[in-house]
Design an enzyme around this catalytic site. Structure first.
Site, PDB file in Angstrom:
ATOM      1  N   ASP A  40      38.378  -9.401  55.559  1.00  0.00           N
ATOM      2  CA  ASP A  40      39.580  -8.866  56.231  1.00  0.00           C
ATOM      3  C   ASP A  40      40.494  -8.297  55.145  1.00  0.00           C
ATOM      4  O   ASP A  40      41.022  -9.052  54.308  1.00  0.00           O
ATOM      5  CB  ASP A  40      40.276  -9.986  57.010  1.00  0.00           C
ATOM      6  N   ASP A 118      49.857  -1.310  56.368  1.00  0.00           N
ATOM      7  CA  ASP A 118      51.181  -0.698  56.247  1.00  0.00           C
ATOM      8  C   ASP A 118      51.052   0.816  56.266  1.00  0.00           C
ATOM      9  O   ASP A 118      50.291   1.385  55.504  1.00  0.00           O
ATOM     10  CB  ASP A 118      51.840  -1.115  54.925  1.00  0.00           C
ATOM     11  N   LYS A 122      56.566   7.813  55.026  1.00  0.00           N
ATOM     12  CA  LYS A 122      57.009   9.067  54.406  1.00  0.00           C
ATOM     13  C   LYS A 122      55.857   9.756  53.674  1.00  0.00           C
ATOM     14  O   LYS A 122      55.034   9.081  53.034  1.00  0.00           O
ATOM     15  CB  LYS A 122      58.130   8.787  53.405  1.00  0.00           C
ATOM     16  N   ASP A 154      48.602   0.473  65.452  1.00  0.00           N
ATOM     17  CA  ASP A 154      49.422   1.039  66.537  1.00  0.00           C
ATOM     18  C   ASP A 154      50.067   2.361  66.114  1.00  0.00           C
ATOM     19  O   ASP A 154      50.811   2.953  66.895  1.00  0.00           O
ATOM     20  CB  ASP A 154      50.521   0.047  66.944  1.00  0.00           C
TER      21      ASP A 154
HETATM   22  C1  LIG Z   1      51.376  -4.786  58.545  1.00  0.00           C
HETATM   23  S1  LIG Z   1      50.548  -6.053  57.654  1.00  0.00           S
HETATM   24  C2  LIG Z   1      49.240  -6.515  58.803  1.00  0.00           C
HETATM   25  C3  LIG Z   1      48.649  -7.840  58.458  1.00  0.00           C
HETATM   26  C4  LIG Z   1      47.472  -8.298  59.325  1.00  0.00           C
HETATM   27  N1  LIG Z   1      46.287  -7.490  59.047  1.00  0.00           N
HETATM   28  C5  LIG Z   1      47.810  -8.258  60.785  1.00  0.00           C
HETATM   29  O1  LIG Z   1      47.231  -7.429  61.503  1.00  0.00           O
HETATM   30  O2  LIG Z   1      48.648  -9.075  61.197  1.00  0.00           O
HETATM   31  C6  LIG Z   1      49.620  -5.165  56.383  1.00  0.00           C
HETATM   32  C7  LIG Z   1      49.206  -6.056  55.238  1.00  0.00           C
HETATM   33  O3  LIG Z   1      48.424  -5.322  54.296  1.00  0.00           O
HETATM   34  C8  LIG Z   1      48.832  -5.697  52.997  1.00  0.00           C
HETATM   35  N2  LIG Z   1      48.513  -4.612  52.064  1.00  0.00           N
HETATM   36  C9  LIG Z   1      49.140  -3.404  51.985  1.00  0.00           C
HETATM   37  N3  LIG Z   1      48.616  -2.671  50.989  1.00  0.00           N
HETATM   38  C10 LIG Z   1      47.641  -3.435  50.418  1.00  0.00           C
HETATM   39  C11 LIG Z   1      46.751  -3.224  49.333  1.00  0.00           C
HETATM   40  N4  LIG Z   1      46.779  -2.095  48.615  1.00  0.00           N
HETATM   41  N5  LIG Z   1      45.869  -4.198  49.034  1.00  0.00           N
HETATM   42  C12 LIG Z   1      45.837  -5.352  49.746  1.00  0.00           C
HETATM   43  N6  LIG Z   1      46.673  -5.616  50.778  1.00  0.00           N
HETATM   44  C13 LIG Z   1      47.573  -4.663  51.108  1.00  0.00           C
HETATM   45  C14 LIG Z   1      50.319  -5.916  53.137  1.00  0.00           C
HETATM   46  O4  LIG Z   1      50.875  -6.681  52.083  1.00  0.00           O
HETATM   47  C15 LIG Z   1      50.385  -6.622  54.491  1.00  0.00           C
HETATM   48  O5  LIG Z   1      50.266  -8.015  54.362  1.00  0.00           O
END
Ligand SMILES: C[S@@+](CC[C@H](N)C(=O)[O-])C[C@H]1O[C@@H](n2cnc3c(N)ncnc32)[C@H](O)[C@@H]1O
Length: 208
Positions: A40, A118, A122, A154
């Site tokens: 994941d 994420d 922008k 989403d």
């Molecule tokens: C919006 S959260 C969604 C978390 C989870 N997958 C969920 O659906 O509840 C996105 C996650 O991806 C992580 N993330 C973003 N960029 C990342 C990267 N380059 N490498 C690893 N994790 C990353 C963020 O820190 C965050 O915890």
């Protein structure tokens, strides 16, 4: 116990997150390293995998997350739950996923999930988005033939951008889906459902 507090986002291009991770050693990460592996990517607090590891114990589960305190907390909770088929790793997946997975034996990785990453809305921040060509190549290189990738978000523009990156890989065949094939929902999926927002999903299968 209080949940560990973290920044909402970290800049994956900053020097701290450019440090290479130590490759995962499945023999020390899991009690039975021969079980099929689900990865994941961007697992945040890791609750999806925690529930999956309890619900379907015939698999091993690896969560990858860039916010280090969340990884430490998730590993602590997994240990407290006595789960020996679950491990979380601190890794900047947009740069280092291939290094993290380099010691994972061929054919072990059978499922990969990318859920609500994420968006970095922008245009000037587009390079910070987690799903890029390097990540797709790293996933496909390790995924077993017949293995599955599940992606959901989403954010419509991000869905299209991610789907196109995976579609561009000719070792994958898309199998569109409107439903989540897993028995567990992530924290973000539940939050999005509560707001009745649309979710864009698809799966890809690695060609045999
Ligand atoms: C919006 S959260 C969604 C978390 C989870 N997958 C969920 O659906 O509840 C996105 C996650 O991806 C992580 N993330 C973003 N960029 C990342 C990267 N380059 N490498 C690893 N994790 C990353 C963020 O820190 C965050 O915890």
């Amino acid at each position: 116990m209080a949940r560990v507090r973290v920044h909402q986002h970290v800049n994956p291009l900053s020097p701290y997150f450019r440090q290479a991770p130590t490759p995962v050693d499945v023999t020390s990460a899991f009690a039975d390293p021969a079980k099929p592996l689900l990865l994941d990517i961007g697992c945040a607090r890791g609750r999806f995998l925690l529930r999956m590891a309890e619900a379907e114990p015939g698999w091993n589960y690896l969560g990858v997350e860039i916010r280090e305190p969340l990884v430490e907390e998730a590993n602590r909770l997994a240990a407290e739950a006595g789960l020996t088929n679950l491990r979380y790793e601190f890794c900047n997946a947009m740069i280092w996923l291939d290094r993290l997975l380099e010691g994972v034996p061929a054919c072990l990785l059978q499922k990969v999930t990318v859920q609500f990453p994420d968006p970095w809305f922008k245009k000037k921040h587009a390079k910070r988005r987690m799903v890029n060509k390097e990540l797709v190549d790293a996933v496909v290189a390790k995924l077993a033939p017949g293995g599955m990738i599940f992606i959901q978000t989403d954010i419509e523009f991000l869905a299209e951008e991610m789907f196109e990156l995976f579609r561009a890989n000719d070792e994958l065949t898309e199998q569109p889906t409107e439903t989540n094939p897993f028995p567990v929902k992530t924290e973000r999926e539940r939050a999005v459902e509560e707001k009745a927002l649309q979710v864009y999903r698809t799966t890809f299968i690695k060609n045999s």
